[in-house]
Design a protein around this motif. Structure first.
Motif, PDB file in Angstrom:
ATOM      1  N   PRO A   1      -0.174   4.316   8.981  1.00 44.55           N
ATOM      2  CA  PRO A   1       0.920   4.390   8.225  1.00 44.55           C
ATOM      3  C   PRO A   1      -0.547   4.692   7.198  1.00 44.55           C
ATOM      4  N   ASP A   2      -1.126   3.509   7.042  1.00 51.54           N
ATOM      5  CA  ASP A   2      -1.926   4.031   5.559  1.00 51.54           C
ATOM      6  C   ASP A   2      -3.055   5.243   5.530  1.00 51.54           C
TER       7      ASP A   2
ATOM      8  N   GLY B   1       0.652  -1.315  -0.261  1.00 53.62           N
ATOM      9  CA  GLY B   1      -0.033   0.325   0.053  1.00 53.62           C
ATOM     10  C   GLY B   1       1.196   1.154   0.034  1.00 53.62           C
ATOM     11  N   HIS B   2       2.457   1.381   0.566  1.00 49.56           N
ATOM     12  CA  HIS B   2       3.366   2.587   0.997  1.00 49.56           C
ATOM     13  C   HIS B   2       3.594   2.818  -0.658  1.00 49.56           C
TER      14      HIS B   2
ATOM     15  N   ASN C   1      -1.902  12.024   1.863  1.00 46.93           N
ATOM     16  CA  ASN C   1      -0.020  13.045   1.687  1.00 46.93           C
ATOM     17  C   ASN C   1      -0.611  12.901   0.256  1.00 46.93           C
ATOM     18  N   VAL C   2      -1.458  11.821  -0.550  1.00 44.17           N
ATOM     19  CA  VAL C   2      -2.043  11.812  -2.017  1.00 44.17           C
ATOM     20  C   VAL C   2      -3.342  12.863  -2.367  1.00 44.17           C
TER      21      VAL C   2
ATOM     22  N   LEU D   1      -7.994   5.452  -4.823  1.00 42.35           N
ATOM     23  CA  LEU D   1      -8.631   5.434  -3.715  1.00 42.35           C
ATOM     24  C   LEU D   1      -9.833   4.130  -3.489  1.00 42.35           C
ATOM     25  N   ARG D   2      -9.892   3.962  -4.678  1.00 43.76           N
ATOM     26  CA  ARG D   2     -11.080   2.406  -5.676  1.00 43.76           C
ATOM     27  C   ARG D   2     -10.391   0.926  -4.731  1.00 43.76           C
ATOM     28  N   ARG D   3      -9.052   1.102  -4.297  1.00 45.19           N
ATOM     29  CA  ARG D   3      -7.993   0.024  -4.104  1.00 45.19           C
ATOM     30  C   ARG D   3      -8.449   0.276  -1.841  1.00 45.19           C
ATOM     31  N   GLY D   4      -8.132   1.291  -1.963  1.00 44.83           N
ATOM     32  CA  GLY D   4      -8.467   1.144  -0.427  1.00 44.83           C
ATOM     33  C   GLY D   4     -10.540   2.068   0.168  1.00 44.83           C
TER      34      GLY D   4
END
Length: 222
Positions: free
Chosen positions: A104-105, A29-30, A111-112, A60-63
């Motif tokens: 961290p996530d 993910g990082h 940041n994105v 964002l869809r990945r999350g």
């Protein structure tokens, strides 16, 4: 790091090709967040706002967050209302004492989101407002980070003109500024100073008072 060097030396074609390759290869993910952030910087530099929006929404869809490229006003209103629900009876000035963000996530996501604010602003007003409101909500829920400074000062720009709460907007702008000054969150120092000094501060002070902040913004960015 090679892609970042290519971006910084204006080899945009090589940077884009490498970042697209890394988008397919990144596993953690990082790493995905780091690649996405650089892609957003690249597309912002090239003035390709639509491509930046696509890359951000893909991340964002990945999350598990599925946003439209052009959200409705109702979606913005719900995210906005959640901010005030989280604040509750607290004064805006009290929020400076929130703990620092450690997840961290969420740090990666913030940041994105910080990188998509500018291209989203040129692409769709509701999308840019939704992004900033989500950044504020993440900060209120998980604590402050460097991106929170930028989020609060940009939220001031939204809450004043869009929702008519100029006094609250100024307080949020001041909060973003104070987080840089008092909590040492300096990654977005230049952007925070520029927005607060150029847009928010003149709401209640003479425009001359913002000039030192603009000089500090340029110094921080140089």
């Amino acid at each position: 790091e090679m892609a970042e060097c290519e971006l910084l030396t204006a080899d945009m074609v090589a940077a884009e090709n490498r970042l697209l390759m890394l988008t397919e290869r990144a596993q953690s993910g990082h790493d995905i967040a780091c690649v996405t952030r650089l892609r957003l910087t690249l597309y912002t530099t090239l003035g390709r706002s639509e491509r930046a929006v696509e890359a951000c929404l893909e991340y964002l869809r990945r999350g598990g967050t599925n946003w439209s490229q052009r959200p409705t006003s109702d979606e913005v209103q719900r995210e906005y209302d959640r901010i005030w629900s989280q604040i509750g009876s607290r004064q805006i000035e009290e929020l400076i004492d929130l703990p620092l963000m450690t997840d961290p996530d969420v740090l990666d996501a913030l940041n994105v989101l910080a990188e998509i604010v500018t291209p989203a602003l040129f692409f769709d007003e509701n999308l840019s407002s939704l992004v900033v409101c989500r950044m504020v909500n993440l900060s209120l829920e998980f604590g402050h980070s460097d991106g929170s400074c930028f989020a609060y000062v940009w939220f001031a720009v939204i809450v004043g003109p869009r929702f008519g709460k100029y006094k609250a907007g100024f307080s949020f702008g001041r909060l973003g500024y104070d987080l840089v000054e008092k909590r040492g969150l300096k990654r977005y120092e230049a952007r925070t100073y520029m927005c607060f000094g150029n847009i928010v501060l003149p709401w209640s002070r003479h425009a001359r008072e913002g000039r030192p902040l603009l000089r500090r913004a340029f110094d921080a960015a140089s």
